[in-house]
Motif scaffolding. Structure first.
Motif: not given
Length: 385
Positions: A102-106
């Motif tokens: 995910s781009k939000v959760f890295t």
């Protein structure tokens, strides 16, 4: 009848179709193949059965909640709302692992921490007690999977990876993973109807997996524990019934399984592991250098092995792989030989044309499983019959 639920069996790249077939043969419903995983439906008894009997599964997850997440606070709130009292006592212990795409959760570790906080806070707020974190022997192992903005919370039914069968006490340099070994043997099409050989057997993993496939012995009978044994709904009578029914399906084996290794210490370790697995009546291990051996007898031979890749052993790889080709060609007529290697350059020096090449991974190393067919007499004679 007990309620059915969805489960996800995780596997290695290239084994998805094998795992799908295993699940169908075991009696799973609604089987769907993904990438490195196969989902299916079954009841609690089937969950026990899948953990005991699947050869190519690494882990079996039981998804309990799927939701959309847009932020870390959102994840916390959604996890907090879940009825955790159904799965763990306030004084119990838990462990959480997370995978994120995910781009939000890295950061997967941060996601695991946020999930833990939500569960612990929920118990503290409602019972004034809180579960502890225990990474080694938790009462409940939880898996968090975030793919873009889709989050799935699952219970890990297996605990330690299912490749840890429980029979291997001693290992050598670069031992092969048991799930990888079983999958390779299954891809090679071995059905227990011929003699079998691993000419570079190391700690004996391929031999043990071959014997269990030949005799239809469930691979995980010797495991010390599965995660579900610590669950609140653990049913030991049902588990023993499932174990018994699987043992009734074992079959006789009327051929030989032979292992060679040129290292005396490897031979001793392999013999110990095979004895520990209660498979020594089927398997013979000898101290031999494969390059100085030849096929015994006229019977068809099925050979599967894991030669050194040069990753951790100091060997002249070109010469070594050329010797594999020469030994097979000159000394092993009537043999189907399969081996896996990540040394794709050395493979060119075998000097034989593989009849099959399958892409796999050994840990993180891109590898090839190759097949060489050694005909009796010349190839020409074979086609003139």
């Amino acid at each position: 009848m007990e309620n059915n639920f969805k489960m996800v069996a995780k596997t290695l790249f290239g084994f998805e179709a094998l795992l799908e077939k295993e699940l169908i043969q075991l009696g799973a419903q609604d089987v769907k193949t993904g990438v490195r995983n196969v989902s299916f439906v079954g009841d609690k008894g089937f969950m026990y059965k899948a953990n005991l009997a699947l050869r190519t599964a690494i882990k079996i997850l039981k998804p309990i909640k799927t939701f959309k997440v847009i932020s870390e606070q959102d994840l916390y709130d959604q996890v907090y709302k879940m009825p955790w009292e159904n799965y763990i006592k306030p004084t119990g212990s838990l462990a959480i692992d997370a995978t994120v795409h995910s781009k939000v959760f890295t950061h997967s570790k941060y996601i695991a921490l946020k999930t833990k906080d939500a569960i612990v806070d929920k118990f503290r707020d409602t019972t004034k007690e809180r579960p502890n974190v225990d990474l080694r022997f938790p009462d409940l192992k939880i898996n968090v999977h975030i793919d873009r903005n889709q989050c799935t919370i699952s219970l890990d039914t297996s605990g330690e990876s299912l490749h840890r069968r429980g029979y291997k006490m001693a290992t050598n340099i670069a031992p092969i993973n048991e799930v990888l070994a079983a999958g390779i043997i299954m891809l090679s099409g071995w059905d227990g109807q011929s003699d079998f050989m691993d000419p570079m057997c190391g700690s004996g993993t391929i031999l043990a997996e071959a014997a269990m496939i030949a005799c239809n012995i469930p691979p995980n009978l010797m495991r010390k524990e599965f995660a579900f044994e610590r669950w609140q709904d653990w049913d030991v009578d049902l588990f023993e019934k499932i174990e018994e029914s699987l043992l009734k399906k074992t079959r006789d084996f009327h051929h030989k399984i032979i292992g060679y290794d040129k290292s005396p210490s490897a031979v001793r370790k392999a013999q110990d592991n095979i004895k520990n697995a209660h498979l020594d009546e089927f398997i013979t291990i000898q101290h031999e250098d494969f390059f100085k051996t030849q096929k015994a007898g006229e019977n068809k031979l099925h050979m599967v092995f894991n030669p050194p890749y040069g990753e951790r052993l100091d060997i002249d790889m070109e010469k070594f792989y050329a010797s594999i080709g020469d030994t097979l060609k000159q000394n092993y007529p009537g043999t189907d030989a399969w081996f896996i290697t990540s040394n794709l350059d050395a493979l060119k020096h075998v000097g034989l044309r593989p009849s099959r090449k399958i892409q796999l991974y050994n840990a993180k190393l891109e590898s090839r499983l190759v097949k060489y067919v050694m005909y009796e007499g010349s190839k020409k004679a074979k086609y003139n019959k």
